[in-house]
Each structure stands twice: as C-alpha cells, then as structure tokens.
Design an enzyme around this catalytic site. Structure first.
Site, PDB file in Angstrom:
ATOM      1  CB  CYS A  42       3.147  -4.801   4.723  1.00 50.83           C
ATOM      2  SG  CYS A  42       3.962  -5.213   2.706  1.00 50.83           S
ATOM      3  CG  ASP A  44       3.990   0.170   0.659  1.00 50.27           C
ATOM      4  OD1 ASP A  44       2.996  -0.884  -0.080  1.00 50.27           O
ATOM      5  OD2 ASP A  44       4.127   0.890   1.036  1.00 50.27           O
ATOM      6  CG  HIS A  98      -0.100  -2.061   3.630  1.00 55.32           C
ATOM      7  ND1 HIS A  98      -0.508  -1.005   2.748  1.00 55.32           N
ATOM      8  CD2 HIS A  98       1.186  -2.847   3.512  1.00 55.32           C
ATOM      9  CE1 HIS A  98       0.494  -1.642   2.288  1.00 55.32           C
ATOM     10  NE2 HIS A  98       1.093  -2.573   2.391  1.00 55.32           N
ATOM     11  CB  CYS A 101      -0.565  -5.072   0.972  1.00 56.19           C
ATOM     12  SG  CYS A 101       0.509  -6.100   1.085  1.00 56.19           S
TER      13      CYS A 101
HETATM   14 CO    CO Z   1       2.040  -4.794   1.647  1.00 53.69          CO
END
Ligand code: CO
Length: 217
Positions: A42, A44, A98, A101
């Site tokens: 991701c 992130d 994760h 998310c």
């Molecule tokens: Co995420």
C-alpha cells in the site's frame, strides 16, 4: 520550504551512516541491482517495504498503490511485475496489506470520494465476492481486518492469473507468491500462509495450458 530541506539533510546523514558501516556500499549498489523479492504494498507512508523488513536498498523491487491492488489493466504494475519476473528473476513476490488501511475502509463505506471512487470500485468488487462472510462479522473493526486479509488473498490470486507468471511456473519453481498483512500498532508482519507457485488453486478458466509442441514428421 524548511521541511523539504530536512529531507536533504536526512539524506546526507544517511549516506554518512551507511558509508561508515560499509565504505563500498554505494559503489557495489551502483554497479547492479539483484533483488530477490518484489513487494506489492500500500502507498501508506507507514508501510515502507525495506524499513519494516530491516533490509537495505538493493534488496526489494517495489510497487505500491492504494490498498495494494493487482489490477489487470494497470500497465504500470504489470510492467513492474513483468520486469521483476522476466529480467530480475525474483524468487518471491509479496503482496502486503495492512490493518487500518484507509483505502480499504473507504471502499467498505458508502461515502463518495470523487475521482478516487474509480479505484475503490475494484476493492468494492472484493467486498462483494466475500460479502456473506464479511456481513456476518458484527464488529466493524474485526470486519475491516478480515476484509484486509481477504483482499490480500484476492490480489495474490490476481497475480496467479497473470499469463506470464504462469509461464514461469511451466519452466520452474519460481516465483512464489505470498500474502502478508502488516500490523500498524505493533509493527509486526502476519503471514497469511497462502504461498503458492502454481495455478492449480485457481478456477479452471484462469489456468493457461502450455502450448503443444508440434512434432516434426
Ligand atoms: Co493502506
């Protein structure tokens, strides 16, 4: 402008520290890259592939997007996967989601996110596939966590459906595909133990069969 300068300063500090540990580090790394792993994660900012796995630059080839999706019309992702498999010959491809998310939570809800909705639709499709199991989970956090896991499983399946990955399996053992979930609150990776290196677990319609070699008569 001050905060952007912090990044440059941080870079200089990192170079000094790295060279102290290994004076030839950059010379060796500049010559070539030989990563054994491809990471699909991701975007992130808290889930950085090398940092959370304690590895150095040169170890992991990386592709990241919102909610670690493998979408078959995403030529960016597929080019990265193709290069990793055909040229770098990576032995392992890891899809790492994760918990917590934002992309997954947005896809679970009914709020409109403008342009982003088009991307989130792919994640909503995963929810629909598993809606029976997910809707049965009353606790919202627990439901979101299971959704993250199921999404990773689906994205590993999506990788297995890629014809040039199946082609590799016809010639050898690699690449292995793995599904992991990272926990933000303790920093640990949870292996979903769904590792696969064949198309056998896919519905038959997704399985490519090797081309028959015509015998010379
Ligand atoms: Co995420």
């Amino acid at each position: 402008m001050e905060s952007i300068q912090e990044l440059i300063k941080g870079n200089i500090r990192w170079v000094q520290k790295t060279e102290k540990n290994d004076p030839d580090f950059f010379k060796k790394l500049a010559a070539e890259q030989k990563p054994q792993y491809l990471w699909i994660g991701c975007s992130d900012s808290r889930v950085s592939a090398t940092e959370i796995t304690g590895t150095l630059p040169g170890s992991i080839f990386v592709q990241r997007n919102i909610a670690n999706m493998v979408i078959h019309t995403d030529s960016n992702l597929l080019s990265v996967v193709n290069y990793a498999v055909k040229v770098l010959k990576v032995k392992h491809i890891i899809v790492c989601g994760h918990y917590g998310c934002g992309g997954m939570m947005a896809a679970m809800g009914n709020k409109n996110f403008g342009f982003l909705d088009n991307w989130l639709l792919h994640i909503k499709d995963v929810y629909r596939m598993h809606s029976k199991e997910l809707n049965a989970i009353e606790d919202e956090t627990e439901r979101a966590q299971r959704f993250v896991e199921l999404n990773v499983i689906e994205q590993v399946n999506n990788l297995a459906k890629v014809s040039f990955i199946q082609e590799e399996w016809q010639h050898g053992e690699y690449p292995y595909l793995h599904g992991w979930v990272y926990k933000l609150n303790d920093g640990l990776i949870h292996d979903l133990e769904i590792s696969v290196n064949s198309s056998e677990s896919l519905s038959e319609v997704y399985q490519y069969h090797p081309k028959e070699v015509k015998k010379k008569t």
